[in-house]
Design a protein around this motif. Structure first.
Motif, PDB file in Angstrom:
ATOM      1  N   GLU A 132       0.846  -1.199   0.000  1.00  0.00           N
ATOM      2  CA  GLU A 132       0.000   0.000   0.000  1.00  0.00           C
ATOM      3  C   GLU A 132       0.880   1.247   0.000  1.00  0.00           C
ATOM      4  O   GLU A 132       0.558   2.264  -0.622  1.00  0.00           O
ATOM      5  N   THR A 133       2.005   1.177   0.692  1.00  0.00           N
ATOM      6  CA  THR A 133       3.045   2.210   0.638  1.00  0.00           C
ATOM      7  C   THR A 133       4.235   1.628  -0.104  1.00  0.00           C
ATOM      8  O   THR A 133       4.661   0.500   0.192  1.00  0.00           O
ATOM      9  N   ILE A 134       4.748   2.334  -1.093  1.00  0.00           N
ATOM     10  CA  ILE A 134       5.915   1.843  -1.821  1.00  0.00           C
ATOM     11  C   ILE A 134       6.958   2.948  -1.937  1.00  0.00           C
ATOM     12  O   ILE A 134       6.667   4.137  -1.777  1.00  0.00           O
ATOM     13  N   TRP A 135       8.178   2.538  -2.209  1.00  0.00           N
ATOM     14  CA  TRP A 135       9.279   3.450  -2.503  1.00  0.00           C
ATOM     15  C   TRP A 135       9.532   3.401  -3.998  1.00  0.00           C
ATOM     16  O   TRP A 135       9.482   2.336  -4.615  1.00  0.00           O
ATOM     17  N   PHE A 136       9.783   4.570  -4.578  1.00  0.00           N
ATOM     18  CA  PHE A 136      10.048   4.640  -6.020  1.00  0.00           C
ATOM     19  C   PHE A 136      11.162   5.642  -6.286  1.00  0.00           C
ATOM     20  O   PHE A 136      11.166   6.748  -5.736  1.00  0.00           O
ATOM     21  N   ALA A 137      12.105   5.248  -7.127  1.00  0.00           N
ATOM     22  CA  ALA A 137      13.166   6.140  -7.582  1.00  0.00           C
ATOM     23  C   ALA A 137      13.234   6.040  -9.096  1.00  0.00           C
ATOM     24  O   ALA A 137      13.451   4.945  -9.627  1.00  0.00           O
ATOM     25  N   GLY A 138      13.000   7.155  -9.794  1.00  0.00           N
ATOM     26  CA  GLY A 138      13.052   7.107 -11.246  1.00  0.00           C
ATOM     27  C   GLY A 138      12.163   8.136 -11.892  1.00  0.00           C
ATOM     28  O   GLY A 138      11.651   9.055 -11.247  1.00  0.00           O
ATOM     29  N   ASP A 139      11.964   7.963 -13.181  1.00  0.00           N
ATOM     30  CA  ASP A 139      11.102   8.818 -13.989  1.00  0.00           C
ATOM     31  C   ASP A 139      10.155   7.891 -14.741  1.00  0.00           C
ATOM     32  O   ASP A 139      10.614   7.076 -15.556  1.00  0.00           O
ATOM     33  N   PRO A 140       8.837   7.936 -14.485  1.00  0.00           N
ATOM     34  CA  PRO A 140       7.910   6.987 -15.118  1.00  0.00           C
ATOM     35  C   PRO A 140       7.859   7.101 -16.631  1.00  0.00           C
ATOM     36  O   PRO A 140       7.300   6.227 -17.284  1.00  0.00           O
ATOM     37  N   ARG A 141       8.441   8.139 -17.184  1.00  0.00           N
ATOM     38  CA  ARG A 141       8.510   8.239 -18.636  1.00  0.00           C
ATOM     39  C   ARG A 141       9.617   7.366 -19.209  1.00  0.00           C
ATOM     40  O   ARG A 141       9.665   7.130 -20.423  1.00  0.00           O
ATOM     41  N   MET A 142      10.501   6.851 -18.323  1.00  0.00           N
ATOM     42  CA  MET A 142      11.649   6.089 -18.815  1.00  0.00           C
ATOM     43  C   MET A 142      11.952   4.844 -17.991  1.00  0.00           C
ATOM     44  O   MET A 142      11.781   3.725 -18.460  1.00  0.00           O
ATOM     45  N   ILE A 143      12.421   5.020 -16.754  1.00  0.00           N
ATOM     46  CA  ILE A 143      12.938   3.885 -15.984  1.00  0.00           C
ATOM     47  C   ILE A 143      12.858   4.214 -14.498  1.00  0.00           C
ATOM     48  O   ILE A 143      12.793   5.391 -14.118  1.00  0.00           O
ATOM     49  N   GLY A 144      12.845   3.185 -13.665  1.00  0.00           N
ATOM     50  CA  GLY A 144      12.817   3.424 -12.227  1.00  0.00           C
ATOM     51  C   GLY A 144      13.025   2.147 -11.443  1.00  0.00           C
ATOM     52  O   GLY A 144      13.133   1.048 -12.006  1.00  0.00           O
ATOM     53  N   ILE A 145      13.080   2.301 -10.121  1.00  0.00           N
ATOM     54  CA  ILE A 145      13.183   1.171  -9.198  1.00  0.00           C
ATOM     55  C   ILE A 145      11.991   1.206  -8.255  1.00  0.00           C
ATOM     56  O   ILE A 145      11.646   2.259  -7.712  1.00  0.00           O
ATOM     57  N   LEU A 146      11.381   0.050  -8.077  1.00  0.00           N
ATOM     58  CA  LEU A 146      10.273  -0.131  -7.161  1.00  0.00           C
ATOM     59  C   LEU A 146      10.789  -0.867  -5.929  1.00  0.00           C
ATOM     60  O   LEU A 146      11.618  -1.764  -6.035  1.00  0.00           O
ATOM     61  N   ALA A 147      10.309  -0.482  -4.761  1.00  0.00           N
ATOM     62  CA  ALA A 147      10.691  -1.170  -3.526  1.00  0.00           C
ATOM     63  C   ALA A 147       9.540  -1.114  -2.540  1.00  0.00           C
ATOM     64  O   ALA A 147       8.693  -0.222  -2.599  1.00  0.00           O
ATOM     65  N   ALA A 148       9.511  -2.092  -1.646  1.00  0.00           N
ATOM     66  CA  ALA A 148       8.508  -2.128  -0.577  1.00  0.00           C
ATOM     67  C   ALA A 148       9.183  -1.758   0.734  1.00  0.00           C
ATOM     68  O   ALA A 148      10.389  -1.979   0.904  1.00  0.00           O
ATOM     69  N   PRO A 149       8.443  -1.187   1.677  1.00  0.00           N
ATOM     70  CA  PRO A 149       9.042  -0.857   2.961  1.00  0.00           C
ATOM     71  C   PRO A 149       9.517  -2.118   3.689  1.00  0.00           C
ATOM     72  O   PRO A 149       8.905  -3.181   3.577  1.00  0.00           O
ATOM     73  N   SER A 150      10.608  -1.992   4.406  1.00  0.00           N
ATOM     74  CA  SER A 150      11.081  -3.088   5.237  1.00  0.00           C
ATOM     75  C   SER A 150      10.129  -3.291   6.407  1.00  0.00           C
ATOM     76  O   SER A 150       9.155  -2.543   6.570  1.00  0.00           O
ATOM     77  N   SER A 151      10.378  -4.294   7.225  1.00  0.00           N
ATOM     78  CA  SER A 151       9.500  -4.560   8.371  1.00  0.00           C
ATOM     79  C   SER A 151       9.445  -3.375   9.331  1.00  0.00           C
ATOM     80  O   SER A 151       8.424  -3.122   9.969  1.00  0.00           O
ATOM     81  N   SER A 152      10.546  -2.612   9.408  1.00  0.00           N
ATOM     82  CA  SER A 152      10.559  -1.423  10.266  1.00  0.00           C
ATOM     83  C   SER A 152       9.880  -0.231   9.605  1.00  0.00           C
ATOM     84  O   SER A 152       9.493   0.726  10.272  1.00  0.00           O
ATOM     85  N   GLY A 153       9.730  -0.281   8.260  1.00  0.00           N
ATOM     86  CA  GLY A 153       9.113   0.817   7.525  1.00  0.00           C
ATOM     87  C   GLY A 153      10.050   1.971   7.236  1.00  0.00           C
ATOM     88  O   GLY A 153       9.656   2.942   6.595  1.00  0.00           O
ATOM     89  N   ARG A 154      11.299   1.872   7.646  1.00  0.00           N
ATOM     90  CA  ARG A 154      12.230   2.992   7.471  1.00  0.00           C
ATOM     91  C   ARG A 154      13.162   2.851   6.275  1.00  0.00           C
ATOM     92  O   ARG A 154      13.770   3.820   5.849  1.00  0.00           O
ATOM     93  N   THR A 155      13.291   1.658   5.756  1.00  0.00           N
ATOM     94  CA  THR A 155      14.188   1.412   4.625  1.00  0.00           C
ATOM     95  C   THR A 155      13.456   0.610   3.550  1.00  0.00           C
ATOM     96  O   THR A 155      12.500  -0.115   3.860  1.00  0.00           O
ATOM     97  N   PRO A 156      13.902   0.710   2.299  1.00  0.00           N
ATOM     98  CA  PRO A 156      13.265  -0.053   1.221  1.00  0.00           C
ATOM     99  C   PRO A 156      13.853  -1.453   1.101  1.00  0.00           C
ATOM    100  O   PRO A 156      14.983  -1.708   1.500  1.00  0.00           O
ATOM    101  N   GLY A 157      13.071  -2.353   0.507  1.00  0.00           N
ATOM    102  CA  GLY A 157      13.532  -3.714   0.255  1.00  0.00           C
ATOM    103  C   GLY A 157      12.761  -4.322  -0.900  1.00  0.00           C
ATOM    104  O   GLY A 157      11.818  -3.731  -1.425  1.00  0.00           O
TER     105      GLY A 157
END
Length: 206
Positions: A132-157
């Motif tokens: 429901e909450t995700i981490w995203f780094a990138g530009d949706p017009r080209m490329i990116g990285i998807l990640a889910a919150p860790s169990s602590s919610g403070r870091t991506p995984g």
């Protein structure tokens, strides 16, 4: 990456130990043979699968900062306007026009089952809640990285690379989607290249 490197060193170390053991005992050979077969496959997967993908992820993260987003639309169904294989897709707002949503495709099947179990329409609520909450780094017009919150919610995984594969992407990038020359250059540094459908016939040389 640290786990993969440590695992690779461990596999090689055990193989050397078994090789030495097999010179002194006959039963050591029967352990060495299946271990060598499986270890060779494991080496191939890591060197030609995990390591290149990890380096591509690092390249993207050096170019784009993380964003934390809520309720990002996603689907496991095929989007008819997307070219090539699909393993699910997520929609993100166009940076030049936040009202316009652009789908990015999970284009690699490695370790995608974790995402599929949570993206499935019949997934249990506690599984769906993990994305429901995700981490995203990138530009949706080209490329990116998807990640889910860790169990602590403070870091991506559970990182996955997403790619732009709409049929009109190449011609729409700087026209309909408003990408500037600087945006395109950032995408190139992150490893973006327009998708070429392998089913399309190649142009004959003049």
């Amino acid at each position: 990456m640290i786990k993969n490197v440590a695992g690779l060193i461990g596999w090689v170390g055990v193989w050397i130990a078994l090789l030495v053991l097999s010179t002194d005992t006959s039963w050591g050979v029967w352990i060495l043979i299946p271990y060598s077969v499986y270890g060779s496959w494991r080496l191939f997967v890591q060197v030609f699968g995990y390591f290149p993908i990890a380096l591509r992820k690092l390249r993207i993260l050096r170019t784009y900062p993380w964003q934390v987003l809520q309720g990002v639309p996603h689907s496991l169904g095929d989007c008819p306007d997307i070219l090539g294989d699909q393993h699910g897709w997520f929609e993100f707002p166009n940076p030049a026009n936040p009202q316009q949503q652009l789908p990015l495709v999970i284009s690699n099947h490695l370790r995608v089952n974790w995402w599929h179990r949570r993206m499935a329409p019949r997934a249990k609520p506690q599984l769906k809640a993990r994305i429901e909450t995700i981490w995203f780094a990138g530009d949706p017009r080209m490329i990116g990285i998807l990640a889910a919150p860790s169990s602590s919610g403070r870091t991506p995984g559970h990182f996955k690379i997403l790619r732009q594969r709409l049929a009109r992407a190449e011609r729409a990038l700087t026209t309909q989607w408003g990408a500037t020359a600087e945006d395109v250059e950032r995408g190139r540094r992150a490893g973006f290249a327009p998708y070429v459908d392998p089913r399309e016939p190649k142009a004959r040389p003049l």
